[in-house]
Design a protein around this motif. Structure first.
Motif, mmCIF file in Angstrom:
data_model
loop_
_atom_site.group_PDB
_atom_site.id
_atom_site.type_symbol
_atom_site.label_atom_id
_atom_site.label_comp_id
_atom_site.label_asym_id
_atom_site.label_seq_id
_atom_site.Cartn_x
_atom_site.Cartn_y
_atom_site.Cartn_z
ATOM 1 N N ALA A 175 0.858 -1.184 0.000
ATOM 2 C CA ALA A 175 0.000 0.000 0.000
ATOM 3 C C ALA A 175 0.890 1.228 0.000
ATOM 4 O O ALA A 175 2.093 1.147 0.277
ATOM 5 N N SER A 176 0.304 2.356 -0.331
ATOM 6 C CA SER A 176 1.073 3.603 -0.309
ATOM 7 C C SER A 176 1.071 4.183 1.102
ATOM 8 O O SER A 176 0.143 3.936 1.894
ATOM 9 N N PRO A 177 2.099 4.957 1.448
ATOM 10 C CA PRO A 177 2.091 5.611 2.772
ATOM 11 C C PRO A 177 0.861 6.493 2.975
ATOM 12 O O PRO A 177 0.332 6.572 4.083
ATOM 13 N N GLY A 178 0.392 7.117 1.879
ATOM 14 C CA GLY A 178 -0.785 7.974 1.997
ATOM 15 C C GLY A 178 -2.028 7.196 2.389
ATOM 16 O O GLY A 178 -2.815 7.654 3.233
ATOM 17 N N TYR A 179 -2.222 6.018 1.802
ATOM 18 C CA TYR A 179 -3.374 5.196 2.168
ATOM 19 C C TYR A 179 -3.277 4.746 3.622
ATOM 20 O O TYR A 179 -4.260 4.798 4.375
ATOM 21 N N LEU A 180 -2.107 4.306 4.032
ATOM 22 C CA LEU A 180 -1.942 3.762 5.385
ATOM 23 C C LEU A 180 -2.113 4.820 6.462
ATOM 24 O O LEU A 180 -2.456 4.499 7.614
#
Length: 303
Positions: A175-180
Motif C-alpha cells: 500500500a502507499s504511505p498515503g493510504y496507510l
C-alpha cells in the motif's frame, strides 16, 4: 540402370569418392582423402557408375583418366561444392559469433520489468542475434506460434515441453504511505477484511489470499474495490492510494526501497511462483537458443 538419383547420404559418399579419385586420378590416394580403403572406394564408384548409367573412368594397369561423362560429372560436383561452401559461409555468423532469429514469449508485466533488461544484456553481448519478443499473459502454443522460448510463472501443465526452473517470483501485499496514514490497523491477514483491496483477475487463487507463517495458515476472502487484469495498472492504483494490492517483488522491491510503497504483513508469506523457461524438445541444439537459455537461467536464479 537405376532411374532414381536422390542425393541420399550414401549417394553423397559415392560422389565424394568419385570427386577425390577424379582429382587425384589415383584410387589409393583418393581413399586416404575420404577416409576409406581403396576397395571400398572402388565399390562406391562402381555403384555410382551403375546409377549414372555410364563409365566415369578409363583405367589400364598403367594409366587412369576421366571419360567425357566423368568430366561432366566432376564439373557439376565442383559447382555443387562451391554452392555448399557459399551457403555454409552465409549461415555462419561472422567471427564465430552467435546469429539467427529467436521468438521469445513472455508474461506481460514480469516480461517488461524483469526480462526485458536481461534480453537487452544478451543482445549487447551477441549483436548477431535477432529477437522477436512477445509480451502477453495468455497461453501460447509454441508449435503453432513458432515460439522458440517461453517464460511462464507458476506450476506447469504442458508435459510435452522441456522446462528449466529459473528462480522464483515472490508476491506480497503493498500500500502507499498515503493510504496507510488514514487506514485501519493491519497486524494480521484477517484485518484485510476492514481494508480497501485491489485484486488481479489473472491471479489463479482469485480473491482468496492465502497466507502462511511457520505452521500457521490464514485464508482471507477479499471483497475488492477494484479488479484489474493488468499488474502495472494495479501498481499505479496502489501508488495513487486506492488501497492494498498484491505485487510481485520484481516490480515492488524498488518502490518499497524508495519509500513510495510499504510492504505489509512481512512476517506472513503468500505462495511463491516458480519461474520456468520452456522450449520444444531438441530446440536447444541451436547455439543461439542454448546461449539465451543459459543466460536467462543464470540471471533469474541469482536475483
Amino acid at each position: 540402370m537405376n532411374q532414381s538419383f536422390d542425393l541420399t547420404p550414401a549417394r553423397l559418399r559415392e560422389l565424394r569418392a568419385f570427386a577425390a579419385a577424379a582429382r587425384r586420378l589415383n584410387f589409393s590416394r583418393a581413399a586416404l582423402e575420404v577416409g576409406c580403403t581403396p576397395s571400398v572406394l572402388s565399390r562406391r564408384i562402381a555403384t555410382l557408375e551403375e546409377a549414372v548409367g555410364a563409365r566415369l573412368f578409363l583405367r589400364t594397369t598403367r594409366r587412369m583418366a576421366l571419360t567425357a561423362r566423368g568430366e561432366q560429372l566432376l564439373t557439376q560436383w565442383q559447382r555443387m561444392e562451391t554452392v555448399m561452401a557459399e551457403l555454409a559461409a552465409d549461415l555462419r555468423p561472422p567471427d564465430g559469433e552467435l546469429g539467427g532469429r529467436l521468438c521469445v514469449h513472455l508474461p506481460a508485466s514480469f516480461g517488461r520489468y524483469r526480462m526485458a533488461p536481461l534480453l537487452a544484456a544478451f543482445m549487447r553481448e551477441h549483436p548477431g542475434v535477432r529477437i522477436d519478443a512477445v509480451y502477453d499473459d495468455t497461453y501460447v502454443d509454441m508449435v503453432s506460434g513458432r515460439v522458440d522460448l517461453a517464460v511462464r510463472l507458476g506450476h506447469l501443465a504442458d508435459v510435452q515441453l522441456v522446462a528449466r526452473r529459473a528462480g522464483t517470483m515472490r508476491l506480497y501485499p503493498c500500500a502507499s504511505p498515503g493510504y496507510l496514514a488514514s487506514a485501519p490497523p493491519l497486524r494480521d491477514p484477517a484485518d484485510l477484511k476492514a481494508h480497501r483491496c485491489i485484486t488481479f483477475t489473472g491471479y489463479r487463487r482469485g480473491t482468496l489470499w492465502s497466507f502462511s507463517r511457520q505452521r500457521q495458515r490464514r485464508a482471507v476472502r477479499i471483497e475488492p474495490v477494484l479488479s484489474c487484469n493488468d499488474a502495472q495498472a494495479i501498481r499505479d492504483a496502489i501508488l495513487a492510494g486506492v488501497g492494498i494490492g498484491l505485487q510481485g517483488n520484481y516490480m515492488a522491491d524498488a518502490l518499497v526501497a524508495e519509500g513510495r510503497m510499504v510492504e505489509l504483513l512481512p512476517r506472513w508469506q503468500l505462495p511463491a511462483f516458480p519461474v520456468h523457461l520452456l522450449w520444444l524438445p531438441g530446440a536447444d541444439r541451436t547455439p543461439a537458443l542454448r546461449a539465451l537459455i543459459d543466460h536467462l537461467a543464470t540471471a533469474l536464479t541469482v536475483q
